[in-house]
Design an enzyme around this catalytic site. Structure first.
Site, PDB file in Angstrom:
ATOM      1  N   LYS A 216       0.860  -1.187   0.000  1.00 37.32           N
ATOM      2  CA  LYS A 216       0.000   0.000   0.000  1.00 37.32           C
ATOM      3  C   LYS A 216       0.889   1.227   0.000  1.00 37.32           C
ATOM      4  O   LYS A 216       1.493   1.587   1.014  1.00 37.32           O
ATOM      5  CB  LYS A 216      -0.922   0.044   1.215  1.00 37.32           C
ATOM      6  CG  LYS A 216      -2.068   1.038   0.976  1.00 37.32           C
ATOM      7  CD  LYS A 216      -2.749   1.511   2.230  1.00 37.32           C
ATOM      8  CE  LYS A 216      -2.042   2.619   2.937  1.00 37.32           C
ATOM      9  NZ  LYS A 216      -1.890   3.867   2.144  1.00 37.32           N
ATOM     10  N   GLU A 291       9.983   1.387  10.235  1.00 36.14           N
ATOM     11  CA  GLU A 291      10.976   2.428   9.915  1.00 36.14           C
ATOM     12  C   GLU A 291      10.285   3.754  10.120  1.00 36.14           C
ATOM     13  O   GLU A 291       9.391   4.106   9.339  1.00 36.14           O
ATOM     14  CB  GLU A 291      11.421   2.300   8.450  1.00 36.14           C
ATOM     15  CG  GLU A 291      12.174   1.047   8.110  1.00 36.14           C
ATOM     16  CD  GLU A 291      13.557   1.035   8.715  1.00 36.14           C
ATOM     17  OE1 GLU A 291      14.111   2.115   8.974  1.00 36.14           O
ATOM     18  OE2 GLU A 291      14.063  -0.064   8.949  1.00 36.14           O
ATOM     19  N   CYS A 326      13.500  11.344   6.131  1.00 32.03           N
ATOM     20  CA  CYS A 326      13.539  10.820   7.507  1.00 32.03           C
ATOM     21  C   CYS A 326      14.921  10.997   8.120  1.00 32.03           C
ATOM     22  O   CYS A 326      15.055  11.219   9.308  1.00 32.03           O
ATOM     23  CB  CYS A 326      13.126   9.358   7.534  1.00 32.03           C
ATOM     24  SG  CYS A 326      14.152   8.324   6.470  1.00 32.03           S
ATOM     25  N   GLU A 424       9.793  16.098  14.939  1.00 32.67           N
ATOM     26  CA  GLU A 424      10.249  15.983  13.553  1.00 32.67           C
ATOM     27  C   GLU A 424       9.496  17.034  12.739  1.00 32.67           C
ATOM     28  O   GLU A 424       8.264  17.066  12.755  1.00 32.67           O
ATOM     29  CB  GLU A 424       9.928  14.583  13.017  1.00 32.67           C
ATOM     30  CG  GLU A 424      10.469  14.348  11.626  1.00 32.67           C
ATOM     31  CD  GLU A 424      10.088  12.972  11.071  1.00 32.67           C
ATOM     32  OE1 GLU A 424       8.932  12.557  11.237  1.00 32.67           O
ATOM     33  OE2 GLU A 424      10.970  12.340  10.462  1.00 32.67           O
TER      34      GLU A 424
HETATM   35  P1  NAD Z   1       2.215   8.337   7.764  1.00 35.14           P
HETATM   36  O1  NAD Z   1       2.552   7.569   8.981  1.00 35.14           O
HETATM   37  O2  NAD Z   1       1.207   9.399   7.848  1.00 35.14           O
HETATM   38  O3  NAD Z   1       1.722   7.366   6.590  1.00 35.14           O
HETATM   39  C1  NAD Z   1       2.533   6.323   6.108  1.00 35.14           C
HETATM   40  C2  NAD Z   1       1.657   5.259   5.468  1.00 35.14           C
HETATM   41  O4  NAD Z   1       0.843   4.648   6.472  1.00 35.14           O
HETATM   42  C3  NAD Z   1       0.700   5.781   4.405  1.00 35.14           C
HETATM   43  O5  NAD Z   1       0.653   4.849   3.361  1.00 35.14           O
HETATM   44  C4  NAD Z   1      -0.629   5.848   5.144  1.00 35.14           C
HETATM   45  O6  NAD Z   1      -1.761   5.734   4.306  1.00 35.14           O
HETATM   46  C5  NAD Z   1      -0.511   4.632   6.043  1.00 35.14           C
HETATM   47  N1  NAD Z   1      -1.348   4.664   7.252  1.00 35.14           N
HETATM   48  C6  NAD Z   1      -1.831   5.729   7.926  1.00 35.14           C
HETATM   49  N2  NAD Z   1      -2.524   5.322   9.001  1.00 35.14           N
HETATM   50  C7  NAD Z   1      -2.475   3.970   9.021  1.00 35.14           C
HETATM   51  C8  NAD Z   1      -2.979   2.970   9.904  1.00 35.14           C
HETATM   52  N3  NAD Z   1      -3.672   3.261  11.000  1.00 35.14           N
HETATM   53  N4  NAD Z   1      -2.723   1.664   9.611  1.00 35.14           N
HETATM   54  C9  NAD Z   1      -1.987   1.332   8.525  1.00 35.14           C
HETATM   55  N5  NAD Z   1      -1.495   2.240   7.657  1.00 35.14           N
HETATM   56  C10 NAD Z   1      -1.727   3.546   7.907  1.00 35.14           C
HETATM   57  O7  NAD Z   1       3.628   8.911   7.226  1.00 35.14           O
HETATM   58  P2  NAD Z   1       3.876   9.859   5.990  1.00 35.14           P
HETATM   59  O8  NAD Z   1       3.429  11.242   6.349  1.00 35.14           O
HETATM   60  O9  NAD Z   1       3.383   9.221   4.752  1.00 35.14           O
HETATM   61  O10 NAD Z   1       5.492   9.830   5.894  1.00 35.14           O
HETATM   62  C11 NAD Z   1       6.315  10.684   6.616  1.00 35.14           C
HETATM   63  C12 NAD Z   1       6.888   9.961   7.821  1.00 35.14           C
HETATM   64  O11 NAD Z   1       7.590   8.800   7.401  1.00 35.14           O
HETATM   65  C13 NAD Z   1       7.904  10.792   8.573  1.00 35.14           C
HETATM   66  O12 NAD Z   1       7.692  10.647   9.947  1.00 35.14           O
HETATM   67  C14 NAD Z   1       9.231  10.164   8.175  1.00 35.14           C
HETATM   68  O13 NAD Z   1      10.276  10.358   9.088  1.00 35.14           O
HETATM   69  C15 NAD Z   1       8.857   8.743   8.054  1.00 35.14           C
HETATM   70  N6  NAD Z   1       9.839   8.035   7.220  1.00 35.14           N
HETATM   71  C16 NAD Z   1      10.705   7.150   7.818  1.00 35.14           C
HETATM   72  C17 NAD Z   1      11.690   6.515   7.050  1.00 35.14           C
HETATM   73  C18 NAD Z   1      12.671   5.540   7.649  1.00 35.14           C
HETATM   74  O14 NAD Z   1      13.325   4.817   6.898  1.00 35.14           O
HETATM   75  N7  NAD Z   1      12.808   5.479   8.954  1.00 35.14           N
HETATM   76  C19 NAD Z   1      11.764   6.786   5.684  1.00 35.14           C
HETATM   77  C20 NAD Z   1      10.874   7.704   5.136  1.00 35.14           C
HETATM   78  C21 NAD Z   1       9.895   8.313   5.906  1.00 35.14           C
END
Ligand code: NAD
Length: 523
Positions: A216, A291, A326, A424
């Site tokens: 997804k 992650e 990130c 963040e």
């Molecule tokens: P997010 O957590 O809002 O969403 C990530 C994904 O999770 C999306 O596909 C979203 O639709 C899905 N999602 C949302 N709620 C959910 C739930 N309850 N159950 C299952 N899936 C759900 O994050 P974002 O805004 O898309 O991305 C930014 C974040 O990602 C930042 O915090 C960033 O640091 C982190 N990030 C971490 C890494 C790493 O390798 N550690 C890499 C890139 C981004």
């Protein structure tokens, strides 16, 4: 079309339709095209989901606005709960029946190599699909993201027949072996900031290890990964082994809770990671790897080599992808004796960047993904300033008609109470703190919540190593910042930055469970 010259090559959006720039619009826009990698209005991704080896119409169609130009709205398929179930069941049946998990690992590797070759062959199309809906600049998507996808497929394809089992050291009266087996159905959930790369870090090792995948992508960036699923089937991945569904957190949550999902791999925010861990625990105790967010320090000692160049590195560490990274180096922790000069150099290196569309050749700072995100950046800066931080450069939105940009910003005098330190930001905002000695540097570098990456800059190799030992973080770069395209080292955080690793050997082995097999031989 004969005799009519376009300033850029056609973009093949799917196997059936090759899209050229709209002819009637070309003459008056000709000049502009010279500064564009592609005409965004020529990119029309097919909406849909990918289930059971074919494109499926979503239960609903929703519009995704291009972050570079909100007037460009693209139809995206949206999965119902029933379609989430369909995707998981299709993965389950394919995993049972196709032989993907039981075939000779070398055969699986060869299919993944073909998949990688197809990705490379379609790089311009995939990069355009990435650039149209995300903040990834087309040239970077071409030069880096698409190559990381194909490289990741090859890297993990090579693991398929090179991770052996084990014979354990039992007495001679018995034989005990440890063998590895794929989990079955892996649910992979990805964020919007590097949609292609972060999806590939999950599906490539999961497939190589013999699992089926339901991916997804973020609802904000659904198009490029959908195309990858089509190429997987073209390469020979059995139908149903690689599925892509689109939708928001509700679809993600339904996927995590599905009883036929065996493993959940997630990249995204720490808040969503917590919910996913709870959901996985309450719906069959599935293993998860997470992650999550980061708040990476750039620790600069007074003896750091070549500080002009280092200032450029620190500036890039927070402006790359507009800070929507990130592992952004979002905190500068600098020795007080050099702070004034070094901060000036960093601020200089952060000015003069050109905001623009991801398809413009002049863009050096891409848009912020959406209103919610830029409002968050803005509010953290405002709150930190009212709590005592000082804006050295930037500090507000850039006026723009069709997209959202935030000025590269340096905040000095940030305390551990400020939101700019605690949270963040995910924008081009550098929070500066100063230290007197080594212990204070380490205390500031160690964030109470996050521990994804850190950088230490010093000419003293012993000090660099001691700092690396004491910094609580999954990755420490010495005299450097940023992930290379090298895939060998595992990547993952400490504390609320995550559980488990992507990439490296660990990023492959996590998609395998181990089984001990005993044979009693007698005396
Ligand atoms: P997010 O957590 O809002 O969403 C990530 C994904 O999770 C999306 O596909 C979203 O639709 C899905 N999602 C949302 N709620 C959910 C739930 N309850 N159950 C299952 N899936 C759900 O994050 P974002 O805004 O898309 O991305 C930014 C974040 O990602 C930042 O915090 C960033 O640091 C982190 N990030 C971490 C890494 C790493 O390798 N550690 C890499 C890139 C981004």
């Amino acid at each position: 079309m004969a005799g009519w010259r376009t300033p850029f090559p056609p973009i093949t959006i799917n196997s059936k339709a090759t899209c050229w720039p709209t002819p009637s619009r070309l003459p008056e826009r000709h000049e502009r095209f010279h500064s564009m990698f592609f005409d965004p209005r020529s990119v029309r991704p097919s909406p849909g989901l990918f289930i059971g080896g074919r494109r499926v119409v979503g239960a609903e169609t929703r519009q995704v606005a291009s972050p570079s130009d909100f007037s460009i709205r693209l139809d995206a398929g949206w999965a119902s709960q029933g379609q989430v179930d369909e995707a998981v069941m299709s993965a389950r049946h394919a995993w049972k029946d196709s032989g993907w998990g039981t075939m000779a690992p070398r055969d699986r590797a060869n299919i993944l190599y073909r998949f990688a070759d197809l990705v490379d062959a379609h790089s311009a199309e995939i990069a355009a699909l990435e650039a149209i809906a995300s903040a990834r600049i087309y040239s970077e998507a071409m030069a880096r993201d698409v190559k990381v996808v194909s490289g990741t497929l090859r890297f993990f394809g090579e693991y398929a027949d090179k991770v052996e089992g084990q014979v354990t050291a039992t007495s001679r009266s018995s034989l005990s072996m440890v063998v590895h087996e794929p989990y079955g159905v892996v649910a992979a959930i990805a964020p919007w900031n590097f949609p292609l790369i972060l999806a590939a870090w999950k599906f490539a090792p999961a497939l190589a290890a013999g699992n089926a995948v339901v991916l997804k992508p973020s609802e904000l960036t659904p198009f490029a990964t959908l195309r990858l699923a089509e190429l997987a089937v073209e390469a020979g991945v059995p139908q149903g082994i690689f599925n892509v569904i689109n939708g928001d957190g509700n679809a993600g949550s339904a996927l995590v809770k599905h009883s036929e999902v065996d493993y959940v791999t997630f990249t995204g925010s720490s808040a969503t990671g917590s919910r996913i861990m709870a959901d996985a625990a309450m719906s069959g105790l599935k293993p998860v790897s997470l992650e999550l967010g980061g708040k990476g320090p750039q620790v600069v000692f007074a003896d750091a080599p070549d500080i002009e160049r280092l200032a450029q590195t620190v500036a890039r560490g927070i402006t790359y992808n507009s800070g929507q990274v990130c592992f952004a180096g979002s905190r500068l922790v600098v020795e007080r004796s050099v702070a004034d000069r070094f901060i000036d150099l960093v601020a200089d290196a952060m000015t003069g960047l050109k905001p623009g569309e991801t398809w413009s050749k002049e863009t050096s700072i891409p848009p912020i993904i959406n209103e919610k995100q830029i409002e968050r950046i803005d509010s953290i800066v405002r709150d930190s300033v009212s709590d005592g931080a000082e804006i050295l450069i930037g500090g507000s939105r850039i006026d723009h008609d069709t997209a959202l940009f935030f000025q590269p910003t340096v905040l000095r005098g940030v305390t551990t109470e400020n939101r700019a330190y605690r949270e963040e930001i995910f924008g081009p905002v550098l929070a500066v703190q100063e230290f007197e000695d080594f212990d204070e540097a380490i205390a500031l570098a160690n964030h109470p919540d996050y521990g994804l990456t850190a950088s230490v800059h010093t000419a003293d190799i012993t000090r660099a190593f001691k700092a690396a030992q004491r910094i609580e973080s999954g990755t420490v770069w010495l005299n450097d910042w940023g992930r290379r395209t090298d895939l060998t080292a595992p990547f993952g955080g400490y504390k609320k930055s995550g559980i488990g690793k992507d990439m490296g050997r660990a990023g492959y082995e996590k998609y395998l469970k181990s089984k001990a097999i005993w044979l009693e031989l007698g005396e």
